[in-house]
Design a protein around this motif. Structure first.
Motif, short mmCIF file in Angstrom:
data_model
loop_
_atom_site.label_atom_id
_atom_site.label_comp_id
_atom_site.label_asym_id
_atom_site.label_seq_id
_atom_site.Cartn_x
_atom_site.Cartn_y
_atom_site.Cartn_z
N GLY A 17 0.82 -1.20 0.00
CA GLY A 17 0.00 0.00 0.00
C GLY A 17 0.85 1.25 0.00
O GLY A 17 1.95 1.26 -0.54
N TRP A 18 0.36 2.29 0.65
CA TRP A 18 1.07 3.56 0.67
C TRP A 18 0.67 4.37 1.90
O TRP A 18 -0.34 4.09 2.53
CB TRP A 18 0.79 4.36 -0.60
CG TRP A 18 -0.68 4.62 -0.86
CD1 TRP A 18 -1.54 3.79 -1.55
CD2 TRP A 18 -1.47 5.73 -0.42
NE1 TRP A 18 -2.80 4.34 -1.56
CE2 TRP A 18 -2.79 5.53 -0.88
CE3 TRP A 18 -1.17 6.88 0.31
CZ2 TRP A 18 -3.81 6.44 -0.63
CZ3 TRP A 18 -2.20 7.79 0.57
CH2 TRP A 18 -3.50 7.56 0.09
N GLN A 30 -3.21 3.61 2.58
CA GLN A 30 -3.97 2.42 2.25
C GLN A 30 -3.09 1.21 2.50
O GLN A 30 -1.91 1.20 2.16
CB GLN A 30 -4.39 2.48 0.78
CG GLN A 30 -5.40 1.42 0.39
CD GLN A 30 -5.98 1.67 -1.00
OE1 GLN A 30 -5.72 2.69 -1.62
NE2 GLN A 30 -6.75 0.73 -1.48
N GLN A 32 -3.03 -3.13 2.19
CA GLN A 32 -3.67 -4.32 1.67
C GLN A 32 -2.84 -5.55 2.01
O GLN A 32 -1.61 -5.47 2.08
CB GLN A 32 -3.82 -4.25 0.14
CG GLN A 32 -4.76 -3.18 -0.35
CD GLN A 32 -4.90 -3.18 -1.86
OE1 GLN A 32 -4.15 -3.83 -2.58
NE2 GLN A 32 -5.86 -2.43 -2.34
N ILE A 66 -10.80 -8.05 -1.00
CA ILE A 66 -10.41 -7.85 -2.40
C ILE A 66 -9.88 -9.17 -2.95
O ILE A 66 -9.37 -10.01 -2.21
CB ILE A 66 -9.34 -6.74 -2.54
CG1 ILE A 66 -8.13 -7.03 -1.64
CG2 ILE A 66 -9.93 -5.36 -2.24
CD1 ILE A 66 -6.97 -6.07 -1.84
N SER A 67 -10.00 -9.34 -4.26
CA SER A 67 -9.56 -10.59 -4.87
C SER A 67 -8.08 -10.55 -5.22
O SER A 67 -7.43 -11.57 -5.28
CB SER A 67 -10.40 -10.89 -6.11
OG SER A 67 -10.35 -9.80 -7.00
N LYS A 68 -7.57 -9.34 -5.46
CA LYS A 68 -6.14 -9.23 -5.73
C LYS A 68 -5.61 -7.91 -5.21
O LYS A 68 -6.35 -6.95 -5.05
CB LYS A 68 -5.83 -9.38 -7.22
CG LYS A 68 -6.33 -8.23 -8.09
CD LYS A 68 -5.92 -8.47 -9.55
CE LYS A 68 -6.28 -7.30 -10.44
NZ LYS A 68 -5.63 -6.04 -10.10
N LEU A 69 -4.30 -7.88 -4.94
CA LEU A 69 -3.67 -6.67 -4.41
C LEU A 69 -3.50 -5.64 -5.52
O LEU A 69 -3.17 -5.98 -6.65
CB LEU A 69 -2.31 -7.02 -3.81
CG LEU A 69 -2.33 -8.05 -2.67
CD1 LEU A 69 -0.91 -8.45 -2.30
CD2 LEU A 69 -3.06 -7.51 -1.46
N ASP A 70 -3.70 -4.37 -5.17
CA ASP A 70 -3.52 -3.27 -6.13
C ASP A 70 -2.09 -2.74 -6.14
O ASP A 70 -1.73 -1.95 -7.00
CB ASP A 70 -4.46 -2.10 -5.79
CG ASP A 70 -5.92 -2.50 -5.89
OD1 ASP A 70 -6.27 -3.24 -6.83
OD2 ASP A 70 -6.71 -2.06 -5.03
N PHE A 71 -1.29 -3.14 -5.16
CA PHE A 71 0.06 -2.62 -5.03
C PHE A 71 1.06 -3.76 -4.95
O PHE A 71 0.73 -4.85 -4.50
CB PHE A 71 0.19 -1.74 -3.77
CG PHE A 71 -0.89 -0.70 -3.67
CD1 PHE A 71 -0.80 0.49 -4.40
CD2 PHE A 71 -2.00 -0.91 -2.88
CE1 PHE A 71 -1.80 1.45 -4.30
CE2 PHE A 71 -3.00 0.04 -2.79
CZ PHE A 71 -2.90 1.23 -3.51
N SER A 72 2.30 -3.52 -5.39
CA SER A 72 3.31 -4.57 -5.32
C SER A 72 4.24 -4.37 -4.12
O SER A 72 5.00 -5.25 -3.78
CB SER A 72 4.13 -4.58 -6.60
OG SER A 72 4.71 -3.33 -6.83
#
Length: 78
Positions: A17-18, A30, A32, A66-72
């Motif tokens: 996240g950030w 955020q 995750q 959530i089904s997948k992460l938005d961040f690496s």
């Protein structure tokens, strides 16, 4: 406000996240990851934080599965 501590803690716990400091002197961000890791990060943000920070209150909102992460990874935004 040194967010490097928050970044280090996030990486240690394995969440992504950030985080960002606002002009009002607060921090927003955020997070995750798996629920137990997100909860551990929330606990750290509520009770520990970076050495120079003063935590008056924390507010967590918009929590959802959530089904997948938005961040690496985990980063500081400016």
């Amino acid at each position: 406000f040194p967010n490097q501590y928050t970044e280090e803690e996030a990486r240690k716990l394995g969440v992504v996240g950030w985080v960002k400091n606002t002009s009002q002197g607060t921090v927003t961000g955020q997070v995750q990851g798996p629920e137990e890791k997100v909860n551990a990060m929330k606990s750290w943000l509520s009770k520990v934080g970076s050495p120079s920070s003063r935590i008056d209150k924390t507010n967590f909102s918009n929590e959802k599965e959530i089904s997948k992460l938005d961040f690496s990874g985990f980063s500081t935004r400016y």
